[in-house]
Design a protein around this motif. Structure first.
Motif, short mmCIF file in Angstrom:
data_model
loop_
_atom_site.label_atom_id
_atom_site.label_comp_id
_atom_site.label_asym_id
_atom_site.label_seq_id
_atom_site.Cartn_x
_atom_site.Cartn_y
_atom_site.Cartn_z
N LEU A 176 3.05 2.32 2.29
CA LEU A 176 3.16 2.95 3.61
C LEU A 176 4.63 2.98 4.03
N MET A 215 0.81 -1.22 0.00
CA MET A 215 0.00 0.00 0.00
C MET A 215 0.84 1.27 0.00
N ALA A 219 -1.47 6.17 2.57
CA ALA A 219 -1.33 5.23 1.45
C ALA A 219 -1.15 6.01 0.16
N ALA A 230 -0.79 1.48 -3.58
CA ALA A 230 -1.92 0.67 -3.14
C ALA A 230 -2.76 0.21 -4.33
#
Length: 880
Positions: A221, A219, A244, A248
């Motif tokens: 992150l 995603m 995100a 993602a």
């Protein structure tokens, strides 16, 4: 020691040598067992030199060992085009799958993607030389990559100047050397100490850890470490979901497409069986399709951007060829710091690979050699680092694909190696645009199959509820701590459970019951025409309608509690050990034995103590008031508080069917219990019968402790002891009895030839006893004797049967053949005088029995014979 010097040394050291045949001094078994001296069997104890001689390999065994190191020699000479066709399909299929997976797993190991390709190439190329499994595919796997990544991360703080791929290669080389050593000494059985529960917990916990750790990359992150414990990573994911990025979209959609393609292919295979093969290959190549599709999307999105920049994370430059091929670097600091990680690394290398190979071996009907598989894994990991590879082992997903693709031999790995080699040299330019999020989707999709399904956990619960607790403990420890700790926890808990079960095991006392076997509404053995010929027995034999079986008196085995079990005999107890008989459980097993006997018997001599002060402190006996009351009533004080209806202890029968080994501790405790019960039964002696001993060394140990022989007592055991032995017929077409019968038959044939030559006329009234008038009336002692009884019997038979003019040679041969076949296939002719029997066990150890029935017969016969002897002594004294 048999030499004179040995005896002198033994006397000097105070060693009491055991007699060669202790029973010979008490009683000659031949006096009570009427065997032909040529058919007696005296069992010899095993010797230490025999043990070591069996361990020493012979020349053929050494040659077989050397050949077994290269299993491909047994099949490569038979290789053919049909095998090649199957291997081509499977090899190309696996090559297409292993390339994207290898790159994804390299990122999981905190390495650049090319190192995954190096490991994949060497794994499939080397394994086939040493493989005993055609299905296994060696290469990077998720769990091993995760563990390698953790090691690389930890070592980066300890040795910051050493590159990560050097650490990974050194770890693979050291672990491979350990595994090769274990395999060469053929200790592959060591993996059996890891239970299925531990393996399932390890795989499930590892899969959850890997999947959660890949979600940030899936995603886009960042801002936290994915190497923290899994629960912390999950918390950080929830905290950072708002950040995100576009990754993602590339990751979640790729993951959804992977599951969608698999679901559709499974549906097609189920509803359209004709297209099942096509659906399988489409499902197998779903990873390739998704990676190619998202690489194309990435190329279209990022091709106009400057090199080294992208709208989402991609691989960028991937070196062409083996840029890191070199001799692995292993210095003292590297080796010393990696030593602590070796146990977990070796365990991960072995348990998944051996478990997978055994499973597919059973499915595809071939047997793998765990020790040789260790050699294959070890050599693969020792050679891989020379090309820059890291630790590799068997992959479950790729092995399943390879098996379903129709692989025929391990040579398919060479074809896969060519595909990987092509990717290493021809496709690095394409690898530039592969999205990182899509590779994370591939990893999450792959490890999802490693999670144990709930239905499997439920089946575990039905089999062993406590092991399900171990399973969940292992999963939780892996999630909240680390993969290594999860492995150690489950293995230690499984070992502790096993040790506790052995330590606290207690045997069971058995009772006897007569049973019958029924088929429909007919009892087998109750009539001559059996419902099913030879049902449950040898062809042609007649079974008894009833037989004795022995069940736990508490019905703890789940048998019908309404069935009443007979006490074998008053004062005789049958005891079966539950979990073997060795030093961990000898104490608890024998304590249970003594407690039960004390509770169900009484002392033989109730007036054993003449004065109150002679009693032990833990058995003070009746109080003074009770003794005075007994004296006033004229009752013996010794019976106060004693249930006189209980029998006295006479014999103990031990069932050793679950015992394969005894040790010094267990035998010594058995001796102590024997002495304790002898004092309890004094002045009588307790007979100890042992049935179903399966190991010669156990017999030797028990015989050395004085078991197996009647106890020597002043009244002379040779006078009262009755040796009861289990015997069996010495038979078969190659036996001595059969040879003697053939010799007699040949003589009869020769005599028949002479009679045929002179034309003896049976109808002419000559007195010639036909020796073969009827099979059941044949007696070898009467053949050719011309006895009047035989002649009368022959005449009666001839009146009932069609007559022939002469006894021909063909008639004789035909009858001898019929008799021989009936003797071999049917029941033994005991009346013929030719049946020869011999004892099954040595007659020099009459208290060792082949089964519980013979042990009980011997115990009862000798208990009754003992009292018959005492009554005879009393009568003799009365007459004198």
């Amino acid at each position: 020691m048999t030499s004179g010097v040995g005896h002198k040394v033994a006397r000097l050291l105070g060693i009491q040598l055991q007699p060669k045949d202790p029973y010979h001094h008490a009683n000659d078994p031949r006096e009570t067992a009427h065997f032909n001296p040529n058919q007696t069997f005296v069992e010899e104890s095993p010797r230490v030199d025999e043990f070591f001689l069996k361990l020493a390999p012979s020349g053929p065994q050494i040659w077989q060992y050397l050949v077994s190191l290269f299993p491909f020699l047994s099949w490569i000479g038979y290789y053919n085009l049909q095998w090649l066709a199957g291997d081509l399909v499977a090899g190309i299929t696996i090559g297409a799958v292993v390339v994207p997976q290898g790159m994804a797993y390299a990122r999981l190991a905190n390495l650049d993607v090319q190192f995954g390709l190096y490991s994949s190439f060497m794994g499939v190329l080397v394994y086939w030389f040493f493989a005993t499994s055609k299905d296994i595919t060696i290469g990077p796997v998720a769990v091993m990559s995760q563990l390698t990544g953790a090691v690389v991360t930890d070592m980066a703080t300890i040795l910051p100047d050493v590159p990560g791929h050097v650490i990974a290669s050194a770890l693979a080389l050291l672990a491979g050397a350990v595994v090769v050593f274990v395999g060469l000494i053929r200790c592959g059985w060591i993996v059996d100490i890891i239970s299925l529960t531990s393996l399932s917990a390890f795989m499930t916990g590892s899969a959850i850890c890997i999947a959660v750790g890949q979600v940030p990359s899936l995603m886009g992150l960042g801002g936290f470490s994915t190497r923290d414990p899994t629960y912390l990573v999950f918390i950080h994911i929830l905290q950072n979901l708002k950040s995100a990025s576009m990754d993602a979209a590339m990751g979640l959609s790729a993951l959804a497409m992977l599951y969608l393609i698999r679901g559709v292919c499974m549906w097609i295979g189920t509803h359209y069986p004709k297209h099942q093969k096509l659906a399988f290959f489409l499902s197998t190549l779903r990873v390739v399709f998704v990676i190619v599709l998202y690489t194309l999307i990435s190329y279209l999105v990022n091709r106009s951007l400057p090199r080294g920049t992208a709208k989402f994370k991609i691989l960028f430059d991937v070196p062409r060829g083996f840029q890191n091929a070199a001799v692995p670097v292993i210095t003292t600091p590297i080796a010393s710091n990696l030593a602590g990680y070796l146990p977990a690394t070796v365990v991960v290398l072995l348990i998944e690979h051996i478990a997978i190979s055994k499973s597919f071996g059973r499915v595809n009907n071939y047997r793998i050699n765990p020790s040789q598989e260790m050699v294959a894994i070890g050599i693969t990991n020792m050679l891989g680092p020379f090309l820059g590879g890291y630790a590799a082992t068997g992959s479950f997903s790729r092995t399943a694909i390879k098996s379903k693709a129709g692989v025929r031999t391990p040579f398919a790995g060479v074809i896969t190696a060519f595909v990987v080699l092509l990717a290493i040299y021809a496709l690095p330019a394409v690898f530039y645009y592969i999205p990182n999020a899509s590779l994370s989707a591939v990893i999450i999709h792959a490890v999802g199959d490693l999670i144990t399904p709930p239905n499997t956990v439920y089946q575990f619960w039905l089999v062993s509820p406590f092991e399900v607790l171990i399973f969940f403990v292992g999963v939780f420890v892996t999630i909240f701590s680390s993969i290594e700790n999860g492995i150690y926890t489950t293995v230690l808990l499984s070992a502790a459970m096993l040790l506790f079960r052995i330590l606290r095991s207690k045997g069971r006392f058995l009772g006897r019951v007569k049973v019958q076997s029924m088929l429909g509404n007919r009892v087998i053995g109750n009539d001559r025409q059996q419902p099913v010929p030879g049902y449950g027995t040898f062809t042609g034999s007649q079974e008894a309608p009833t037989r004795n079986i022995f069940l736990p008196i508490t019905h703890a085995d789940g048998s019908n509690p309404e069935i009443e079990l007979d006490n074998p005999y008053p004062g005789i107890f049958i005891y079966r050990f539950a979990e073997g008989f060795s030093y961990p459980n000898a104490g608890s097993s024998l304590e249970h034995l003594v407690e039960y006997i004390f509770a169900h018997t009484r002392r033989t001599n109730l007036a054993h103590f003449d004065r109150p002060g002679d009693r032990p402190w833990n058995e003070p006996g009746p109080s003074r008031r009770d003794m005075k009351a007994a004296a006033a009533a004229g009752v013996d004080a010794g019976i106060i508080g004693v249930d006189v209806s209980l029998p006295t202890l006479k014999a103990v029968i031990l069932d050793f069917s679950s015992v394969n080994h005894v040790d010094i501790t267990s035998v010594q405790q058995l001796i102590d219990v024997r002495n304790q019960l002898d004092r309890y039964a004094s002045p009588d002696i307790v007979d100890w019968h042992i049935a179903c001993i399966n190991n010669r060394w156990a017999k030797r140990a028990l015989a050395a402790a004085g078991f197996g022989y009647p106890t020597v007592v002043p009244d002379g055991p040779h006078r009262r002891w009755k040796s009861i032995f289990s015997v069996a017929e010495i038979g078969g077409p190659h036996s001595a009895a059969a040879a003697a019968e053939v010799e007699v038959n040949e003589k009869e044939i020769a005599r028949s030839r002479r009679q045929t030559a002179v034309g003896i006329d049976v109808e002419g009234g000559r007195q010639h006893p036909h020796p073969y008038g009827h099979h059941d009336d044949y007696d070898p002692k009467k053949v050719g004797t011309g006895s009047e009884a035989a002649a009368q019997q022959q005449q009666q038979q001839q009146q009932q049967q069609p007559r022939k003019s002469t006894v021909t040679f063909e008639d004789t041969v035909h009858h001898l053949h019929q008799k021989r076949m009936s003797t071999v296939k049917g029941a033994p002719e005991l009346h013929s005088g030719r049946t020869v029997v011999a004892p099954v066990h040595g007659i020099n150890r009459p208290l060792f029995h082949v089964d519980l029935t013979s042990a009980l017969q011997s115990a009862v016969a000798n208990v009754e014979g003992r009292y018959e002897g005492l009554e005879g002594d009393h009568h003799q004294q009365a007459h004198s």
